[in-house]
Write an enzyme that holds these catalytic residues in place. Structure first.
Site, mmCIF file in Angstrom:
data_model
loop_
_atom_site.group_PDB
_atom_site.id
_atom_site.type_symbol
_atom_site.label_atom_id
_atom_site.label_comp_id
_atom_site.label_asym_id
_atom_site.label_seq_id
_atom_site.Cartn_x
_atom_site.Cartn_y
_atom_site.Cartn_z
ATOM 1 N N GLU A 35 44.503 14.026 38.700
ATOM 2 C CA GLU A 35 45.757 13.385 39.104
ATOM 3 C C GLU A 35 46.288 12.427 38.027
ATOM 4 O O GLU A 35 45.576 11.506 37.600
ATOM 5 C CB GLU A 35 45.525 12.630 40.428
ATOM 6 C CG GLU A 35 46.694 11.789 40.909
ATOM 7 C CD GLU A 35 47.967 12.575 41.184
ATOM 8 O OE1 GLU A 35 47.883 13.732 41.634
ATOM 9 O OE2 GLU A 35 49.053 12.014 40.937
ATOM 10 N N THR A 77 52.436 17.434 41.235
ATOM 11 C CA THR A 77 51.100 18.032 41.297
ATOM 12 C C THR A 77 51.159 19.519 41.662
ATOM 13 O O THR A 77 50.395 20.328 41.135
ATOM 14 C CB THR A 77 50.236 17.263 42.329
ATOM 15 O OG1 THR A 77 50.042 15.939 41.832
ATOM 16 C CG2 THR A 77 48.893 17.913 42.536
ATOM 17 N N HIS A 191 45.959 8.290 41.723
ATOM 18 C CA HIS A 191 47.365 8.460 42.123
ATOM 19 C C HIS A 191 48.122 7.141 41.998
ATOM 20 O O HIS A 191 47.553 6.071 42.226
ATOM 21 C CB HIS A 191 47.456 8.988 43.567
ATOM 22 C CG HIS A 191 48.808 9.549 43.887
ATOM 23 N ND1 HIS A 191 49.884 8.754 44.212
ATOM 24 C CD2 HIS A 191 49.264 10.826 43.888
ATOM 25 C CE1 HIS A 191 50.940 9.526 44.407
ATOM 26 N NE2 HIS A 191 50.592 10.790 44.214
ATOM 27 N N ASP A 250 47.340 16.720 35.443
ATOM 28 C CA ASP A 250 48.436 17.485 36.052
ATOM 29 C C ASP A 250 49.823 17.069 35.544
ATOM 30 O O ASP A 250 50.656 17.904 35.241
ATOM 31 C CB ASP A 250 48.353 17.473 37.594
ATOM 32 C CG ASP A 250 48.450 16.092 38.234
ATOM 33 O OD1 ASP A 250 48.530 15.089 37.502
ATOM 34 O OD2 ASP A 250 48.444 16.030 39.481
HETATM 35 C C1 GP9 Z 1 48.467 14.895 47.182
HETATM 36 C C2 GP9 Z 1 48.475 14.966 45.722
HETATM 37 C C3 GP9 Z 1 49.546 14.134 45.073
HETATM 38 O O1 GP9 Z 1 47.844 15.906 47.861
HETATM 39 O O2 GP9 Z 1 48.270 16.190 45.192
HETATM 40 O O3 GP9 Z 1 50.611 14.805 44.589
HETATM 41 P P1 GP9 Z 1 51.731 14.106 43.655
HETATM 42 O O4 GP9 Z 1 52.347 12.989 44.494
HETATM 43 O O5 GP9 Z 1 51.031 13.545 42.448
HETATM 44 O O6 GP9 Z 1 52.673 15.204 43.309
#
Ligand code: GP9
Length: 410
Positions: A35, A77, A191, A250
């Protein structure tokens, strides 16, 4: 659009005669999608300590691609997952996972299942987020492990801390007892807004204390130690020597206050460096016995990941609809960004507005550390071709063309 793919398939065919083709046939593949994990933390220190000591060491034992770029847009993501697994561009607006989850694509899990792999995806969050339940079903995974399958024994941020996430993921793979396996594991601890519990903030971050970049650096360090534990776990479980481990970030962290980066690096960040900083994420492949460890400078992107997996496992892709090209192949291919920018490793194009060449900026990046603006004509052909790639991808997705192409091929 079909003829575009016919040309691409010719380019992909080249890997079949190249080194490493099929050298890892039948090996397990574990992919870590991290992430918001950006490349600038790799090799970087703060307060006299490395931010990512485990990853730095692992990279030294792996095939490392310092010029790997994410290719995501609004779908964040989910876009990274789509570009990586299905080797096509995300859409200009929205997420393919949400808008076109019912379409047919040639994604890694379904290709690998066709040659006998067990394919699973692991993410300790709600299965409906980004419409993953539907998209993963369509991608043909054998199982999607969601938050319901994890014990939240180390709560961090949105859900479970990455060390426990990895531990439980390995348990799940062990319980399945299937081999070879292809497993995609998607982390979450780093995140936005990157706030870790106080006890998990291990670095001394000085001037960055109380800033979002400071929190980000702490989170990256936390992910790094989780990866260190993952490797130890894989070794303990006897999986390390027959598993290919791939790791990539990502997308970027959405922190665009350049003065913070300047504090971290101790030097100014130029315009070209800003663009590259936002787009570069780490990518490396650890092969059994540290084989082929070294640095590959080729400019590559997320879309090239699935063809690279197929290269290592010796699975032809010239009958598939993938837009990427193996990173291990000498076949030339630009990395195209969703905004119409691109790089081939020699020039780097930053579009402005709609990506019309005369308005954009073309950089000569052939000499590291001596990047300069150059005449836009040097980027003209590449920018045209980037536009074409994006429009082919959009058309194929919006009109679900892959089934028609396959029908034609029969
Ligand atoms: C939540 C995660 C976050 O399941 O994959 O996604 P993002 O907010 O980074 O697109």
């Amino acid at each position: 659009a079909k003829s575009w793919f016919t040309d691409r398939q010719q380019l992909q065919k080249q890997m079949e005669t190249e080194p490493m083709y099929g050298e890892y046939k039948g090996k397990n593949v574990l992919v870590v999608q991290a992430e918001a994990f950006q490349q600038f933390v790799i090799g970087q220190s703060i307060g006299g300590e490395e931010i990512t000591p485990n990853l730095n060491e692992l990279i030294g034992q792996s095939v490392y691609f310092p010029n790997f770029y994410h290719q995501t847009a609004q779908g964040r993501t989910s876009d990274a997952d789509f570009a990586t697994s299905c080797s096509m561009h995300p859409l200009p607006t929205g997420s393919v996972f949400i808008r076109f989850a019912g379409n047919e694509f040639d994604c890694a899990p379904s290709i690998l299942k066709s040659v006998g792999y067990d394919a699973t995806v692991h993410h300790a969050y709600d299965g409906s987020f980004w419409n993953r339940n539907n998209m993963y079903h369509n991608m043909n995974y054998d199982q999607f492990y969601t938050i319901k399958d994890y014990t939240i024994d180390e709560p961090v941020g949105w859900s479970l801390g990455d060390p426990s996430f990895f531990r439980q993921t390995i348990e799940q793979l062990k319980d399945r007892g299937k081999s070879p396996f292809y497993a995609m594991s998607i982390t979450l601890s780093s995140h936005h807004p990157f706030k870790l519990p106080y006890n998990d903030q291990e670095l001394k971050i000085g001037d960055l204390q109380g800033t979002i970049l400071g929190d980000y650096v702490q989170a990256a360090h936390y992910v790094d130690s989780a990866v260190g534990e993952l490797v130890a776990d894989l070794k303990e479980e006897g999986l390390w020597d027959n598993t290919i481990l791939m790791f990539y970030g990502d997308h970027d962290n959405s922190v665009y206050d350049w003065s913070l980066y300047e504090k971290l690096f101790g030097k100014p960040v130029s315009d070209i460096d800003k663009d590259r900083l936002v787009r570069k994420v780490p990518f490396f492949i650890h092969l059994p016995n540290d084989e082929h460890a070294g640095v590959v400078d080729k400019a590559v992107g997320q879309m090239d990941t699935t063809p690279t997996i197929m290269h290592l496992l010796g699975i032809p892709t010239d009958n598939r609809y993938l837009m990427g090209v193996s990173m291990l192949s000498a076949a030339p291919k630009d990395v195209v960004f969703r905004n119409g920018g691109f790089t081939d490793g020699k020039v780097y194009f930053v579009p402005s507005g709609d990506g019309i060449v005369s308005n954009g900026t073309c950089y000569d990046v052939s000499e590291v550390g001596a990047e300069t603006k150059t005449d836009s004509s040097a980027c003209a052909a590449g920018a045209e071709s980037a536009k074409k790639d994006l429009s082919v991808s959009d058309r194929v997705i919006e009109h679900n063309l892959i089934p028609t192409f396959k029908e034609d091929d029969r």
